[in-house]
Structures are given as structure tokens and as C-alpha cells.
Design a protein around this motif. Structure first.
Motif, PDB file in Angstrom:
ATOM      1  N   LEU A  87       0.870  -0.720  -0.348  1.00 55.23           N
ATOM      2  CA  LEU A  87      -0.005   0.123  -0.122  1.00 55.23           C
ATOM      3  C   LEU A  87       0.697   1.136   0.958  1.00 55.23           C
ATOM      4  O   LEU A  87       0.803   2.339  -0.384  1.00 55.23           O
ATOM      5  CB  LEU A  87      -0.916   0.113   1.252  1.00 55.23           C
ATOM      6  CG  LEU A  87      -2.872  -0.897   1.517  1.00 55.23           C
ATOM      7  CD1 LEU A  87      -3.191  -0.616   2.324  1.00 55.23           C
ATOM      8  CD2 LEU A  87      -2.407  -0.743  -0.164  1.00 55.23           C
ATOM      9  N   MET A 122      -6.110   1.084  -4.945  1.00 59.96           N
ATOM     10  CA  MET A 122      -6.525   0.863  -3.577  1.00 59.96           C
ATOM     11  C   MET A 122      -7.180   0.050  -3.062  1.00 59.96           C
ATOM     12  O   MET A 122      -8.109  -0.090  -1.815  1.00 59.96           O
ATOM     13  CB  MET A 122      -6.474   2.657  -2.645  1.00 59.96           C
ATOM     14  CG  MET A 122      -6.257   2.359  -1.589  1.00 59.96           C
ATOM     15  SD  MET A 122      -4.756   1.784  -0.161  1.00 59.96           S
ATOM     16  CE  MET A 122      -3.348   3.811  -0.592  1.00 59.96           C
ATOM     17  N   HIS A 130     -10.280   0.202   2.961  1.00 56.23           N
ATOM     18  CA  HIS A 130      -9.534   0.696   2.243  1.00 56.23           C
ATOM     19  C   HIS A 130     -10.009   1.001   1.349  1.00 56.23           C
ATOM     20  O   HIS A 130      -9.696   2.622   0.628  1.00 56.23           O
ATOM     21  CB  HIS A 130      -9.549  -0.180   1.072  1.00 56.23           C
ATOM     22  CG  HIS A 130      -8.014  -1.452   1.320  1.00 56.23           C
ATOM     23  ND1 HIS A 130      -8.328  -2.566   2.119  1.00 56.23           N
ATOM     24  CD2 HIS A 130      -6.909  -1.477   1.921  1.00 56.23           C
ATOM     25  CE1 HIS A 130      -7.209  -2.388   3.131  1.00 56.23           C
ATOM     26  NE2 HIS A 130      -6.320  -2.249   2.409  1.00 56.23           N
ATOM     27  N   ALA A 134      -8.013   5.190   0.599  1.00 52.20           N
ATOM     28  CA  ALA A 134      -8.007   6.055  -1.046  1.00 52.20           C
ATOM     29  C   ALA A 134      -8.705   7.358  -1.096  1.00 52.20           C
ATOM     30  O   ALA A 134      -8.539   8.591  -2.002  1.00 52.20           O
ATOM     31  CB  ALA A 134      -9.594   5.357  -2.176  1.00 52.20           C
TER      32      ALA A 134
END
Length: 433
Positions: A87, A122, A130, A134
Motif C-alpha cells: 500500500l 487502493m 481501503h 483511497a
């Protein structure tokens, strides 16, 4: 009597190799597109007169950051860095796009939409968290120019940025939900596939249990061998043997088609014929089998080719052929005789004829399924090549082993089954091994 055995049936599930991008390679592939677009945007801004560069150092810093993230993705691909740090790569993408935007005109920049790639990356990961990541990344991209210009945005720009953040957030939610639904469908599909494979494996075990045991229960005057190599987990071929009052009975059948359906019909035909052990006429056994699988349902005809023979202690072979046509008698001197019949398969025909052939000491009766012919490249010469193999291979065990080895060594479109029985009356008085 020398040891009599059978080459056990072998089942091999054929799978085709599917090229996939390894999981550790995925971040590098994704970041390649982002880095390429950011670098291309910077180059176009410098070389194209209708595009602007408002802060070249920041713009090129964004390019360097995107390329550095690509290098970090390569370290993950090589296993030097754990995949759990993935990530950080799309996170750096948000920052790099923000720097590119500031360096190419801020609100007038045409390159803001590159951030969508990082958002999708993402948000497509499992978990609602997530989506938040984002949105935070989108906010960083949108506010990055004001880090370099502390004067702050005008009111109209604040409204535009808020609207952009709402649009990107909606996109993140939609992508995350689609990814979640896809993951659920994939999990369900995998569970169903495992269940089906489990049923197929159990069906294969049941079908294998229906094949005859080793030939030690047969009279000492006969050496019998057989093998079945299905094209799938469950096949439509079968073979069988068992002792009779005056010798042995052997059967080889081939059901049209492959898979579980063909395997069920093969089991039914085999069971009915075996239940006809008290019937000395092979044609009568085929008629019983035909009646046993006959159905009044309006379904597509499923036919079975079958060869059934009874060999007496005197070497007399009574045989019937239901559209099979792939049985030969190899004489001890190497001559090969085809056992021909014009009778139709079970499921199509209704009458079968019993023929009689005399076997001498050392003669071998061989029967194969049509899958054996597929082992040869030349279809027109397949029967002749099969007969050549029988002619130059004297032993029943060697014939069966040769065909089974060839079938197991390559991909096959059909089941391969072979059975061979040698008449050896000289062994009658010898002790059983």
C-alpha cells in the motif's frame, strides 16, 4: 502357474497450464502504468507549447517519486520486501500525482485524472477501510498544491475540490463493492469446484473398485492382464473378467462420451453382464445388458460398444461384439486375426450373434478401446499400427504395459483401455503362485 496380475487402472486429471502474473509481481505491473503516465505527462508539459509548467522542480520530483515507487515494487517482486508493504506504492502515487498537478498548472492541470489509477488500486483491496485510505489519498492529491502555496485556494476552488473528493470517494466505494462481490463469487465458485472435484474423486474410487481384482482367482490355464487410463477423473471405458464353470469370461466396453454420465452407464452395463455369469451365450449376456440400461425417457441415445467372450478350458472362444470391432487373436506364431462382427452397439441394436473361434496353446486374445487408436498420429493407419504392436510383442503383459505406458505419457482425447488373455493349458497342473 506363474504370477498373474493386472496393471491397475490409473486416473490422471489433465490440466492446461495457465500463465498468471505472480502475486508479488502485481504491484510492479500496476505501478508501471502510473509511473509511465506521470513521466509522460512531465515530458509532454516540457515539450508541448499548449501545456504549461508552473513549478518544474516539483513536477520532476513527482516523476522521481513515481519511479522510486516502481523500484520499491520491483523489490517486492523479487522478494526483498514483504508484500504487506504494497500500500505504500499507491500511497506514493497520490503524492506524485499531486506534485505533478502543482507543477503543471494546479487547477488548470490536465493530468489530475491519473489519480484514478491509484484510487482503483487502493479501493479494490478487500475491506471497507481501503475506501477510507483511497479518500485520504485523494485528499492529499487535491491539497498538495496548497502545501507549496500557503495562501490557500479561492472559494470557487474549494467547492471544486470538494466536488472532486465526493466523486473520487463515490468511485472508491463502487470499486470496493465490485471487488467485494467479485471476491464472494470467486470464493463461492472455488467452493463449488472443490465440491464437484470431491464428488468426481469419490466417483473415480467407486469406478476403480468395479474393475476386476488381480487374476489369481482365474483358472491356471489363463494369464489375463488389463489396464484403464481415463482421459478424465471418471471414464466411460471398463473391462472385466471372472471365472466360469468351464473357463473364464472377459468383457471390454466403451460408452459414448466421457465423464460421470458415461461412467454410470459403464458401471450398469458391466454389472448386468457380470450378473450373466450363468449364461454360456455371450450374445444373450449383451441382450440382458441392453435391457438393463434401456429407458423410456425421451433423451439422447447413449450407446455402448462392447466385446464379451467366454473361453473354455479346451480353448474354444465364444464371443459376441456389439459394435466394438477392436478385438484380435494373436496366434503363438505371431499371426494376428481380427474378430469381426457387423452387430450394432448396445443402445442402438437389439440382436447380437455369438461367434466361435478355436484358440491354441500360447494364443492371446487382445481387446482395446478406440482411445488406443488415438495414440497413433496417422488415424488411417492406426488399426494396422496397433496390430503391428501386437504382432511384435509376444506377451500379454508386455502388450498391456506398452499401451498403458504410452497412454500415461501424453495428453489424450479419450479413455484408453486394453485387456489381454493368453490361453496356456500346459499350466493347468502347475501349482498356483
Amino acid at each position: 502357474m506363474s504370477d498373474q496380475s493386472t496393471t491397475g487402472p490409473r486416473s490422471r486429471v489433465l490440466t492446461r497450464a495457465i500463465e498468471r502474473v505472480p502475486a508479488k509481481r502485481v504491484p510492479f505491473v500496476k505501478q508501471s502504468f502510473i509511473a509511465l503516465l506521470i513521466a509522460l505527462s512531465a515530458v509532454l508539459s516540457v515539450t508541448t507549447p499548449w501545456l504549461m509548467v508552473t513549478d518544474a522542480p516539483v513536477m520532476w520530483a513527482g516523476v522521481v517519486l513515481a519511479v522510486a515507487a516502481l523500484g520499491f515494487a520491483e523489490l517486492i517482486a523479487r522478494g526483498h520486501v514483504s508484500l504487506r508493504w504494497e500500500l505504500l506504492i499507491p500511497g506514493s502515487g497520490f503524492v506524485a500525482v499531486g506534485m505533478l498537478r502543482h507543477g503543471t498548472g494546479d487547477s488548470r492541470s490536465v493530468f489530475l485524472n491519473i489519480v484514478i489509477l491509484a484510487i482503483v488500486w487502493m479501493a479494490s483491496r478487500p475491506g471497507r477501510g481501503h475506501v477510507v485510505f483511497a479518500m485520504i489519498g485523494s485528499l492529499v492529491t487535491l491539497l498538495m498544491p496548497f502545501l507549496f502555496d500557503p495562501s490557500g485556494p479561492p472559494s470557487s476552488e474549494v467547492v471544486r475540490l470538494a466536488l472532486s473528493l465526493m466523486v473520487y470517494g463515490t468511485l472508491a466505494v463502487a470499486v470496493n463493492e465490485l471487488a467485494r462481490q467479485a471476491e464472494l463469487r470467486l470464493t463461492l465458485s472455488q467452493a463449488r469446484r472443490r465440491a464437484v472435484q470431491g464428488e468426481l474423486d469419490r466417483a473415480a474410487v467407486v469406478q476403480q473398485s468395479l474393475l476386476p481384482p488381480d487374476a489369481s482367482t482365474l483358472p491356471a490355464s489363463f494369464s489375463v492382464y488389463g489396464a484403464c487410463v481415463p482421459a478424465r477423473t471418471v471414464g466411460g471405458d471398463f473391462f472385466d473378467w471372472y471365472p466360469t464353470d468351464d473357463g473364464i469370461a472377459i468383457t471390454l466396453g466403451d460408452v459414448m462420451g466421457k465423464g460421470v454420465g458415461a461412467g454410470m452407464i459403464a458401471a450398469a452395463v458391466r454389472s448386468v453382464i457380470r450378473s450373466s455369469a450363468d449364461e454360456p451365450d455371450p450374445a444373450a449376456a449383451l441382450r440382458r445388458a441392453s435391457a438393463g440400461v434401456e429407458t423410456g425417457a425421451d433423451i439422447e441415445t447413449q450407446f455402448t460398444t462392447c466385446f464379451h467372450a467366454r473361453i473354455g478350458m479346451d480353448g474354444v472362444i465364444h464371443w459376441a461384439d456389439a459394435g466394438h470391432g477392436l478385438a484380435v487373436l494373436r496366434r503363438a506364431d505371431g499371426r494376428v486375426e481380427r474378430l469381426r462382427s457387423l452387430n450394432l452397439p448396445i443402445g442402438i441394436g437389439s440382436e447380437w450373434t455369438t461367434f466361435t473361434t478355436q484358440a491354441q496353446a500360447g494364443d492371446t486374445l487382445i481387446c482395446v478401446s478406440d482411445g488406443v487408436l488415438d495414440l497413433y498420429d496417422d488415424e488411417l493407419e492406426a488399426v494396422n499400427r496397433f496390430e503391428d504392436l501386437v504382432r511384435r510383442t509376444p506377451g500379454a503383459a508386455e502388450i498391456v504395459q506398452s499401451i498403458a505406458n504410452t497412454a500415461g505419457a501424453e495428453e489424450r482425447p479419450d479413455d484408453v483401455t486394453v485387456m489381454a488373455a493368453t490361453f496356456e493349458p500346459a499350466r493347468t497342473s502347475q501349482p498356483r503362485a
